[in-house]
Design an enzyme around this catalytic site. Structure first.
Site, PDB file in Angstrom:
ATOM      1  NE  ARG A  98      14.575  19.715   6.645  1.00  0.00           N
ATOM      2  CZ  ARG A  98      15.302  19.701   5.537  1.00  0.00           C
ATOM      3  NH1 ARG A  98      14.702  19.657   4.352  1.00  0.00           N
ATOM      4  NH2 ARG A  98      16.621  19.696   5.594  1.00  0.00           N
ATOM      5  NE  ARG A 136      17.198  23.404   7.639  1.00  0.00           N
ATOM      6  CZ  ARG A 136      17.876  23.080   6.544  1.00  0.00           C
ATOM      7  NH1 ARG A 136      17.420  23.440   5.357  1.00  0.00           N
ATOM      8  NH2 ARG A 136      18.999  22.388   6.629  1.00  0.00           N
ATOM      9  CG  ASN A 168       9.056  23.021  14.961  1.00  0.00           C
ATOM     10  OD1 ASN A 168       8.373  22.190  15.562  1.00  0.00           O
ATOM     11  ND2 ASN A 168      10.126  22.681  14.253  1.00  0.00           N
ATOM     12  CB  ILE A 223      18.796  24.536  17.427  1.00  0.00           C
ATOM     13  CG1 ILE A 223      20.198  24.897  17.947  1.00  0.00           C
ATOM     14  CG2 ILE A 223      18.868  23.317  16.522  1.00  0.00           C
ATOM     15  CD1 ILE A 223      20.887  23.787  18.739  1.00  0.00           C
ATOM     16  CG  ASN A 273      15.303  24.103  11.136  1.00  0.00           C
ATOM     17  OD1 ASN A 273      15.839  25.170  10.852  1.00  0.00           O
ATOM     18  ND2 ASN A 273      15.947  22.934  11.141  1.00  0.00           N
ATOM     19  CG  ASP A 282      23.967  26.116   7.221  1.00  0.00           C
ATOM     20  OD1 ASP A 282      23.500  24.987   6.981  1.00  0.00           O
ATOM     21  OD2 ASP A 282      23.265  27.075   7.599  1.00  0.00           O
ATOM     22  NE  ARG A 308      24.595  19.415   6.988  1.00  0.00           N
ATOM     23  CZ  ARG A 308      23.421  19.741   7.514  1.00  0.00           C
ATOM     24  NH1 ARG A 308      22.917  20.962   7.339  1.00  0.00           N
ATOM     25  NH2 ARG A 308      22.728  18.849   8.185  1.00  0.00           N
ATOM     26  CG  HIS A 355      19.905  26.701   9.203  1.00  0.00           C
ATOM     27  ND1 HIS A 355      21.006  25.987   8.782  1.00  0.00           N
ATOM     28  CD2 HIS A 355      19.111  25.790   9.826  1.00  0.00           C
ATOM     29  CE1 HIS A 355      20.895  24.725   9.140  1.00  0.00           C
ATOM     30  NE2 HIS A 355      19.744  24.571   9.772  1.00  0.00           N
ATOM     31  CG  MET A 367      21.409  20.730  15.243  1.00  0.00           C
ATOM     32  SD  MET A 367      22.021  22.216  14.395  1.00  0.00           S
ATOM     33  CE  MET A 367      20.863  22.352  13.052  1.00  0.00           C
TER      34      MET A 367
END
Ligand code: LMR
Length: 296
Positions: free
Chosen positions: A44, A50, A57, A80, A82, A113, A116, A141, A191
């Site tokens: 991004r 996303r 993608n 992974i 997005n 997530d 975090r 996500h 990530m």
């Protein structure tokens, strides 16, 4: 690709690292793989969601999934790229089309997530040990689909105001990195850490036979043991929640715990958004609705 392989090859494991680039080397790269982690795609830029990455993608993930279905149909596929809420359905539909789909073996990595959540809670409650305590995050996500279940935390107590602020920060934590990188991409190092944590947990469960390993992850519910309750509650085919990992991947999808009234409201919002994200991924492959999975 060769540069990345040289870099990775210095990590002290018994693995052999090889680099492959381009569609023509897919067979060589994937043949007989045990586990495939897919981080490919564009990141991004500030102001993008996303979902804005779907256009580019989706095609990249579909092509890689087609390669996996052909050359390593039994591999664990860890996504992974997005938007994960849509790219996981893309992988599953490609596998269904090829007649090799096993819902236990495809995962959307939502581990960042969880990472975090632990970090941000620790920052306001230092006695919360971020390495030792895992917080369940459900939904998907991206933005409002990320629902951290902060009411379940036993080690520290949080006020309603703290929960509200933390929830918002976790939901939009990715944006902090996108903003800080200012046009040069999104989270890569945290990530990579999150991806490695999930991949290692899956390898410990599947190769080493370690029991009781639980991680939150976004999976195809139908066809997975224990998933009926969450399917009934959400009305969705895909959802992130705690999953017990085992020799074949998903061993058991854990039922959602009792949610606070606020968490129920947030899950309701997540479900609304996920419906569209899932349909978009499915339609990209099938041109319509989901293909029923063949019985295992
Ligand atoms: C993240 O959560 O940091 C990643 O999904 C990348 C992003 O676009 O935010």
């Amino acid at each position: 690709m060769v540069k990345v392989a040289a870099d990775l090859s210095h990590i002290n494991t018994p693995s052999k690292v090889t680099g492959h680039a381009g569609k023509d080397s897919l067979a060589e790269a994937l043949k007989g793989a045990h586990t495939v982690v897919i981080p490919a795609g564009v990141p991004r830029k500030p102001g993008m969601t996303r979902d804005d990455l779907f256009k580019v993608n989706a095609g990249i993930v579909r092509e890689l999934a087609e390669g996996c279905a052909q050359y390593c149909p039994k591999a664990f596929i860890l996504v992974i790229s997005n938007p994960v809420n849509s790219t996981v359905p893309i992988v599953c539909e490609v596998f269904k089309k090829a007649g090799v789909f096993d819902p236990r073996r495809v995962f959307g990595i939502s581990t960042l997530d969880i990472v975090r959540s632990s970090t941000f809670v620790h920052q306001i409650k230092p006695q919360f040990e971020p390495h030792a305590n895992r917080i369940t995050v459900v939904g998907g996500h991206s933005g409002a689909t990320i629902v951290p279940l902060l009411s379940q935390i036993k080690q520290v107590s949080l006020t309603a105001e703290e929960i509200k602020t933390l929830t918002h920060r976790i939901q939009f934590g990715g944006d902090e990195v996108v903003k800080a990188k200012d046009g040069a991409g999104s989270a890569t190092l945290s990530m990579a850490y999150a991806g490695a944590r999930f991949t290692n947990a899956l390898l410990e469960a599947s190769v080493l036979g370690k029991k009781g390993l639980i991680e939150s992850t976004y999976v195809h519910l139908r066809g997975n043991t224990g998933a009926e309750r969450n399917m009934g509650l959400t009305g969705l085919d895909y959802f992130a929640q705690d999953v017990e990992l085992g020799p074949e991947g998903v061993a058991n999808v854990l039922a959602l715990p009792d949610l606070s009234a606020e968490e129920q409201r947030l899950v309701g919002i997540a479900i609304g958004e996920l419906k569209g994200n899932i349909a978009k991924g499915v339609e990209f492959v099938t041109g319509g609705s989901a293909v029923p999975a063949a019985k295992l």
